[in-house]
Design an enzyme around this catalytic site. Structure first.
Site, short mmCIF file in Angstrom:
data_model
loop_
_atom_site.label_atom_id
_atom_site.label_comp_id
_atom_site.label_asym_id
_atom_site.label_seq_id
_atom_site.Cartn_x
_atom_site.Cartn_y
_atom_site.Cartn_z
N ASP A 55 55.75 28.46 42.46
CA ASP A 55 56.74 28.81 43.48
C ASP A 55 57.31 27.53 44.13
O ASP A 55 58.24 27.59 44.91
CB ASP A 55 56.18 29.78 44.52
CG ASP A 55 55.01 29.22 45.31
OD1 ASP A 55 54.56 28.09 45.00
OD2 ASP A 55 54.55 29.89 46.24
N SER A 56 56.73 26.38 43.75
CA SER A 56 57.32 25.09 44.17
C SER A 56 58.75 24.96 43.64
O SER A 56 59.50 24.10 44.11
CB SER A 56 56.46 23.92 43.67
OG SER A 56 56.20 24.05 42.29
N ASP A 94 53.32 32.07 38.88
CA ASP A 94 52.89 32.02 40.28
C ASP A 94 53.39 33.25 41.02
O ASP A 94 54.60 33.53 41.03
CB ASP A 94 53.50 30.76 40.93
CG ASP A 94 52.61 30.16 41.98
OD1 ASP A 94 51.48 30.66 42.18
OD2 ASP A 94 53.03 29.16 42.59
N LYS A 123 48.81 33.30 39.20
CA LYS A 123 48.08 32.58 40.24
C LYS A 123 48.46 33.18 41.59
O LYS A 123 49.61 33.56 41.80
CB LYS A 123 48.44 31.08 40.21
CG LYS A 123 47.79 30.28 41.34
CD LYS A 123 48.01 28.79 41.18
CE LYS A 123 49.33 28.31 41.72
NZ LYS A 123 49.56 28.59 43.16
N GLU A 125 47.44 32.76 46.05
CA GLU A 125 46.83 31.91 47.07
C GLU A 125 45.92 32.74 47.98
O GLU A 125 46.24 33.88 48.30
CB GLU A 125 47.92 31.25 47.92
CG GLU A 125 48.83 30.33 47.12
CD GLU A 125 49.90 29.65 47.98
OE1 GLU A 125 49.91 29.84 49.23
OE2 GLU A 125 50.73 28.93 47.41
N GLU A 192 43.95 22.63 46.49
CA GLU A 192 45.05 21.77 46.94
C GLU A 192 44.76 21.20 48.32
O GLU A 192 44.33 21.93 49.24
CB GLU A 192 46.37 22.58 46.98
CG GLU A 192 47.54 21.74 47.49
CD GLU A 192 48.90 22.39 47.28
OE1 GLU A 192 48.98 23.50 46.69
OE2 GLU A 192 49.89 21.77 47.70
O1 KIV Z 1 53.77 26.05 43.05
C1 KIV Z 1 53.14 25.03 42.74
O2 KIV Z 1 53.68 24.04 42.23
C2 KIV Z 1 51.71 25.01 43.03
C3 KIV Z 1 50.98 23.73 42.74
C4 KIV Z 1 51.18 22.79 43.86
C5 KIV Z 1 49.55 23.96 42.44
O3 KIV Z 1 51.16 25.96 43.47
#
Ligand code: KIV
Length: 291
Positions: A55-56, A94, A123, A125, A192
């Site tokens: 999600d970055s 993500d 993934k 959080e 992280e």
């Molecule tokens: O979205 C992302 O890039 C992340 C990484 C920082 C692990 O969750």
């Protein structure tokens, strides 16, 4: 241009990643983010184990100030672009903010959209409070990577992007969270923004691999954001980012050279232009005229 020889990763399946542990003599896992087909091809040809369609993307590609602005549809769109490149890496999709916070049913539904877009796992959080969602995903045969420590989707709750678990009590809570994620069925855990010593405690406490970002040297793998490691982003970077290239600077130079060539009449030249055959040019009375 011929692609360079691919370095296939042997660890591009969930069971293979799940079995990786540095303390058992395995080499650390390598994960990078990628958000599109060219990025996926670069990661694959470089031989990385896992691509995270993170999600970055919100911050490094779409220009937002945090990761809260992207949706399941956005992540599915980018996951599909990565998957179309058929990278020889495990693709981790993500789950964005609010896609796994309401109910296990909604979580499974949203994760399925990423799997159908081409991810092999997802993934999410958070610690113990995510256990019901993780169990529902595993029950639906969707493998899950956990994410603990500095969890960017909690930016407002954390009061900014701050290193977490700096006090002993918080460090112990983090270890308990990691054990809960493993018990619920996560096959790997991203750590992280936590102190090196705390990441080491967590890594020693669980049997699944930990993948660190800003979490020191003791994790079972490392992940960096594609744009950070390539220097496609040249604004201030956190101390854990190592830049392996300066592509932003090179790109600005290249585009400036193109602009100068266009403005100076040096681009395109004859070899970069298409031409009529002599016969066709003659038929158009161009031959010997315009030429
Ligand atoms: O979205 C992302 O890039 C992340 C990484 C920082 C692990 O969750």
């Amino acid at each position: 241009m011929a692609p360079s020889a691919a370095i296939p990763s042997a660890r591009r399946t969930v069971p293979a990643v799940r079995a990786t542990k540095v303390r058992r003599g395995d080499a650390p896992l390598v994960m990078v983010t990628a958000y599109d087909a060219p990025g996926a091809r670069i990661a694959s040809e470089a031989g990385v184990d896992m691509i995270l369609v993170g999600d970055s993307v919100a911050m490094v590609v779409l220009g937002y100030d945090d990761t809260l602005q992207v949706t399941v549809e956005d992540l599915a769109h980018h996951t599909a672009a990565v998957a179309r490149a058929r990278p020889e890496c495990l693709i981790v999709g993500d789950l964005p903010w609010m896609s796994y916070h309401v109910s296990p049913q909604e979580t499974v539904h949203n994760a399925a959209a990423l799997i159908r877009a081409g991810a092999q796992c997802v993934k999410l959080e958070g610690g113990r409070k995510r256990v019901p969602m993780i169990e529902a995903l595993v029950d639906a045969e969707i493998p899950v990577v956990g994410h603990l420590g500095l969890t960017p989707q909690s930016v407002h709750a954390m009061g900014g992007f701050r290193v977490q678990a700096k006090e002993s009590e918080a460090a112990l809570q983090l270890v308990a969270d990691a054990k809960a994620l493993q018990h619920a069925g996560c096959f790997a855990i991203v750590l992280e923004g936590v102190p090196d010593e705390v990441a080491r405690m967590v890594t020693e406490a669980v049997d699944v691999p930990t993948v660190g970002i800003g979490a020191g040297r003791h994790c079972d793998g490392q992940v960096l954001v594609f744009h950070d490691l390539l220097g496609l982003e040249d604004r201030v970077a956190p101390k854990f980012v190592r830049r392996y290239a300066s592509l932003k600077g090179q790109a600005v130079e290249a585009v400036a050279a193109f602009a100068a060539d266009v403005r100076g009449g040096a681009f395109p030249d004859d070899s970069e232009s298409y031409h009529l055959s002599v016969d066709e040019a003659e038929a158009l009375s161009l031959y010997g005229g315009a030429h």
